[in-house]
Design a protein around this motif. Structure first.
Motif, PDB file in Angstrom:
ATOM      1  N   ALA A 190     -62.477  -3.729  18.830  1.00  0.00           N
ATOM      2  CA  ALA A 190     -63.057  -3.068  17.657  1.00  0.00           C
ATOM      3  C   ALA A 190     -64.352  -2.341  17.967  1.00  0.00           C
ATOM      4  O   ALA A 190     -64.771  -1.461  17.201  1.00  0.00           O
ATOM      5  CB  ALA A 190     -63.312  -4.096  16.555  1.00  0.00           C
ATOM      6  N   ASN A 191     -64.978  -2.669  19.087  1.00  0.00           N
ATOM      7  CA  ASN A 191     -66.294  -2.109  19.403  1.00  0.00           C
ATOM      8  C   ASN A 191     -66.314  -1.192  20.619  1.00  0.00           C
ATOM      9  O   ASN A 191     -67.359  -0.648  20.953  1.00  0.00           O
ATOM     10  CB  ASN A 191     -67.308  -3.235  19.614  1.00  0.00           C
ATOM     11  N   ARG A 192     -65.154  -1.005  21.252  1.00  0.00           N
ATOM     12  CA  ARG A 192     -65.134  -0.160  22.443  1.00  0.00           C
ATOM     13  C   ARG A 192     -63.793   0.567  22.545  1.00  0.00           C
ATOM     14  O   ARG A 192     -62.727  -0.046  22.498  1.00  0.00           O
ATOM     15  CB  ARG A 192     -65.378  -1.001  23.701  1.00  0.00           C
ATOM     16  N   PHE A 193     -63.879   1.877  22.706  1.00  0.00           N
ATOM     17  CA  PHE A 193     -62.683   2.705  22.818  1.00  0.00           C
ATOM     18  C   PHE A 193     -62.827   3.562  24.075  1.00  0.00           C
ATOM     19  O   PHE A 193     -63.796   4.308  24.218  1.00  0.00           O
ATOM     20  CB  PHE A 193     -62.508   3.575  21.567  1.00  0.00           C
ATOM     21  N   ASP A 194     -61.858   3.430  25.006  1.00  0.00           N
ATOM     22  CA  ASP A 194     -62.008   4.049  26.327  1.00  0.00           C
ATOM     23  C   ASP A 194     -61.619   5.521  26.369  1.00  0.00           C
ATOM     24  O   ASP A 194     -61.788   6.182  27.398  1.00  0.00           O
ATOM     25  CB  ASP A 194     -61.225   3.270  27.388  1.00  0.00           C
ATOM     26  N   GLY A 195     -61.070   6.062  25.290  1.00  0.00           N
ATOM     27  CA  GLY A 195     -60.741   7.482  25.251  1.00  0.00           C
ATOM     28  C   GLY A 195     -59.370   7.819  25.780  1.00  0.00           C
ATOM     29  O   GLY A 195     -58.976   8.999  25.774  1.00  0.00           O
ATOM     30  N   LYS A 196     -58.616   6.831  26.242  1.00  0.00           N
ATOM     31  CA  LYS A 196     -57.264   7.131  26.734  1.00  0.00           C
ATOM     32  C   LYS A 196     -56.362   7.600  25.594  1.00  0.00           C
ATOM     33  O   LYS A 196     -55.472   8.421  25.798  1.00  0.00           O
ATOM     34  CB  LYS A 196     -56.675   5.904  27.428  1.00  0.00           C
ATOM     35  N   TYR A 227     -61.747  15.659  12.269  1.00  0.00           N
ATOM     36  CA  TYR A 227     -61.893  14.224  12.491  1.00  0.00           C
ATOM     37  C   TYR A 227     -61.328  13.900  13.880  1.00  0.00           C
ATOM     38  O   TYR A 227     -60.296  14.433  14.277  1.00  0.00           O
ATOM     39  CB  TYR A 227     -61.118  13.414  11.450  1.00  0.00           C
ATOM     40  N   THR A 228     -62.013  12.996  14.571  1.00  0.00           N
ATOM     41  CA  THR A 228     -61.523  12.522  15.861  1.00  0.00           C
ATOM     42  C   THR A 228     -61.063  11.077  15.717  1.00  0.00           C
ATOM     43  O   THR A 228     -61.736  10.266  15.075  1.00  0.00           O
ATOM     44  CB  THR A 228     -62.620  12.606  16.941  1.00  0.00           C
ATOM     45  N   VAL A 229     -59.920  10.774  16.309  1.00  0.00           N
ATOM     46  CA  VAL A 229     -59.339   9.432  16.208  1.00  0.00           C
ATOM     47  C   VAL A 229     -59.180   8.838  17.600  1.00  0.00           C
ATOM     48  O   VAL A 229     -58.698   9.509  18.517  1.00  0.00           O
ATOM     49  CB  VAL A 229     -57.964   9.474  15.505  1.00  0.00           C
ATOM     50  N   TRP A 230     -59.613   7.599  17.748  1.00  0.00           N
ATOM     51  CA  TRP A 230     -59.369   6.821  18.951  1.00  0.00           C
ATOM     52  C   TRP A 230     -58.538   5.596  18.586  1.00  0.00           C
ATOM     53  O   TRP A 230     -58.581   5.122  17.443  1.00  0.00           O
ATOM     54  CB  TRP A 230     -60.681   6.328  19.565  1.00  0.00           C
ATOM     55  N   ALA A 245     -51.120   7.801  24.269  1.00  0.00           N
ATOM     56  CA  ALA A 245     -50.477   6.558  24.713  1.00  0.00           C
ATOM     57  C   ALA A 245     -51.228   5.906  25.861  1.00  0.00           C
ATOM     58  O   ALA A 245     -51.877   6.573  26.679  1.00  0.00           O
ATOM     59  CB  ALA A 245     -49.030   6.835  25.138  1.00  0.00           C
ATOM     60  N   THR A 246     -51.129   4.563  25.875  1.00  0.00           N
ATOM     61  CA  THR A 246     -51.538   3.760  27.024  1.00  0.00           C
ATOM     62  C   THR A 246     -50.372   2.830  27.328  1.00  0.00           C
ATOM     63  O   THR A 246     -49.306   2.935  26.703  1.00  0.00           O
ATOM     64  CB  THR A 246     -52.800   2.933  26.717  1.00  0.00           C
ATOM     65  N   ASP A 247     -50.574   1.915  28.254  1.00  0.00           N
ATOM     66  CA  ASP A 247     -49.487   0.990  28.567  1.00  0.00           C
ATOM     67  C   ASP A 247     -49.262  -0.026  27.445  1.00  0.00           C
ATOM     68  O   ASP A 247     -48.201  -0.668  27.399  1.00  0.00           O
ATOM     69  CB  ASP A 247     -49.753   0.265  29.884  1.00  0.00           C
ATOM     70  N   LYS A 248     -50.229  -0.161  26.483  1.00  0.00           N
ATOM     71  CA  LYS A 248     -50.079  -1.148  25.419  1.00  0.00           C
ATOM     72  C   LYS A 248     -50.037  -0.547  24.014  1.00  0.00           C
ATOM     73  O   LYS A 248     -49.708  -1.244  23.056  1.00  0.00           O
ATOM     74  CB  LYS A 248     -51.215  -2.169  25.495  1.00  0.00           C
ATOM     75  N   ILE A 249     -50.394   0.711  23.877  1.00  0.00           N
ATOM     76  CA  ILE A 249     -50.370   1.372  22.568  1.00  0.00           C
ATOM     77  C   ILE A 249     -49.758   2.755  22.719  1.00  0.00           C
ATOM     78  O   ILE A 249     -50.127   3.515  23.621  1.00  0.00           O
ATOM     79  CB  ILE A 249     -51.789   1.518  21.976  1.00  0.00           C
ATOM     80  N   GLN A 250     -48.851   3.088  21.811  1.00  0.00           N
ATOM     81  CA  GLN A 250     -48.252   4.411  21.795  1.00  0.00           C
ATOM     82  C   GLN A 250     -48.329   4.969  20.376  1.00  0.00           C
ATOM     83  O   GLN A 250     -47.828   4.343  19.437  1.00  0.00           O
ATOM     84  CB  GLN A 250     -46.777   4.379  22.258  1.00  0.00           C
ATOM     85  N   ILE A 251     -48.965   6.129  20.211  1.00  0.00           N
ATOM     86  CA  ILE A 251     -49.028   6.805  18.920  1.00  0.00           C
ATOM     87  C   ILE A 251     -47.848   7.757  18.826  1.00  0.00           C
ATOM     88  O   ILE A 251     -47.677   8.642  19.668  1.00  0.00           O
ATOM     89  CB  ILE A 251     -50.342   7.597  18.760  1.00  0.00           C
ATOM     90  N   THR A 252     -47.013   7.572  17.805  1.00  0.00           N
ATOM     91  CA  THR A 252     -45.842   8.438  17.635  1.00  0.00           C
ATOM     92  C   THR A 252     -46.046   9.483  16.547  1.00  0.00           C
ATOM     93  O   THR A 252     -45.418  10.534  16.557  1.00  0.00           O
ATOM     94  CB  THR A 252     -44.600   7.596  17.298  1.00  0.00           C
ATOM     95  N   LYS A 261     -48.689   6.337  12.935  1.00  0.00           N
ATOM     96  CA  LYS A 261     -47.614   5.409  13.270  1.00  0.00           C
ATOM     97  C   LYS A 261     -47.562   5.231  14.784  1.00  0.00           C
ATOM     98  O   LYS A 261     -47.982   6.109  15.546  1.00  0.00           O
ATOM     99  CB  LYS A 261     -46.265   5.940  12.775  1.00  0.00           C
ATOM    100  N   GLY A 262     -47.033   4.072  15.195  1.00  0.00           N
ATOM    101  CA  GLY A 262     -46.906   3.852  16.622  1.00  0.00           C
ATOM    102  C   GLY A 262     -46.308   2.515  16.961  1.00  0.00           C
ATOM    103  O   GLY A 262     -45.823   1.783  16.088  1.00  0.00           O
ATOM    104  N   THR A 263     -46.368   2.190  18.226  1.00  0.00           N
ATOM    105  CA  THR A 263     -45.855   0.913  18.726  1.00  0.00           C
ATOM    106  C   THR A 263     -46.913   0.271  19.619  1.00  0.00           C
ATOM    107  O   THR A 263     -47.788   0.952  20.173  1.00  0.00           O
ATOM    108  CB  THR A 263     -44.557   1.108  19.538  1.00  0.00           C
ATOM    109  N   SER A 264     -46.835  -1.038  19.731  1.00  0.00           N
ATOM    110  CA  SER A 264     -47.777  -1.757  20.594  1.00  0.00           C
ATOM    111  C   SER A 264     -47.203  -3.117  20.970  1.00  0.00           C
ATOM    112  O   SER A 264     -46.449  -3.721  20.204  1.00  0.00           O
ATOM    113  CB  SER A 264     -49.116  -1.947  19.889  1.00  0.00           C
TER     114      SER A 264
END
Length: 296
Positions: free
Chosen positions: A112-118, A104-107, A37-44, A60-63
């Motif tokens: 679309a071109n940068r994923f901060d790893g949070k 498999y690793t998921v970010w 999770a971040t402040d704008k995306i949450q993976i449930t 699944k998640g919320t954003s």
């Protein structure tokens, strides 16, 4: 006069249809700790790291955003991106684990071109089956209802594989208009197959995404190929995209962009034909050079 007319049309086609295809950006991602999770995306779902799946992962998640992106790295370092629309604050995406068994690793992120790893987690694919060329990717959406509905109107049970591929080729060349505005302005945006089908407009990569989506939905293993195509006016090769489909035990080349028509006075004229459908390899190689088979 006939030969002159054909030559003029062919030259125009070579000049205008070959996409000024920029190199697809490679996503930059950080490989830090596990997070959902971040402040704008949450993976449930999944909610636990290193969960095992058989072929398909559902996320699944919320954003609070309208669209997010998922980045997937396969067991051998394959990297691909999935755009995911958010509806009423929620999202759900089915992702085929197309690169074989293993980790498999998921970010997840907003670019679309940068994923901060949070948001970063790992999953395991337990299937050792090969379904890479038959299943959807982020932009080849063979699972979508729009694609499936079109296929139902084109394909019958008594058709041969070649007849199925030809029917799909004909539909694409008659229903997608070449985007001359994008061509002349040098615009090379990434579009999903369903977006292209809804707009009925695109450049060569878009044509290849649509054909691959329809063909895979019809059960034909299909890949998106990047390469170079000969520009007879400039007397040089330029970046281009087309398809290869596995039909009757062999891979055949299919270029729906070049078969869709031609440009005259900066306007596209639909003139569907099948010249570059299953052309013999030697003739096709005179104008097309494969540089990579993509992960789409």
């Amino acid at each position: 006069m006939i030969n002159k007319k054909i030559n003029t049309r062919f030259v125009a086609l070579l000049l205008a249809i070959v996409l000024v295809l920029s190199v697809t950006p490679v996503p930059v991602f950080a490989a830090y700790s596990i997070g959902f999770a971040t402040d704008k995306i949450q993976i449930t779902t999944p909610s636990v790291n290193n969960t095992s799946y058989d072929k398909v992962l559902t996320i699944k998640g919320t954003s609070s955003e309208d669209r997010i992106w998922l980045c997937l790295r396969g067991p051998n370092g394959e990297v691909t991106v999935y755009p995911v629309d958010v509806k009423n604050g929620s999202f759900e995406k089915e992702i085929w684990l197309r690169f074989g068994p293993g980790k498999y690793t998921v970010w997840a992120g907003l670019n679309a071109n940068r994923f901060d790893g949070k948001i970063r987690f790992e999953v395991q694919n337990t299937s050792d089956e090969d379904y890479f060329n038959l299943t959807p990717s982020g932009y080849v959406e063979s699972e979508s209802r729009l694609v499936q509905d079109v296929v139902k109107t084109l394909i019958t049970a008594d058709m041969s594989e070649l007849e199925k591929a030809r029917a799909i080729h004909e539909w694409v060349t008659k229903n997608i208009v070449y985007d001359t505005e994008a061509y002349y302005k040098g615009i090379s945006a990434m579009n999903t197959a369903t977006d292209i089908m809804a707009r009925k407009k695109g450049t060569c990569r878009d044509y290849s995404f649509v054909f691959a989506s329809l063909a895979r939905a019809a059960g034909i293993p299909t890949r998106v190929v990047y390469g170079e195509a000969w520009n007879n006016v400039l007397k040089s090769y330029e970046k281009h995209a087309w398809n290869e489909a596995f039909v009757d035990g062999k891979w055949i080349s299919i270029d729906t962009t070049w078969d869709a028509g031609y440009i005259k006075d900066k306007k596209f004229v639909i003139a569907s034909n099948d010249k570059y459908f299953n052309m013999d390899k030697q003739s096709f190689a005179k104008t097309h050079k494969v540089t990579s088979v993509t992960l789409y």
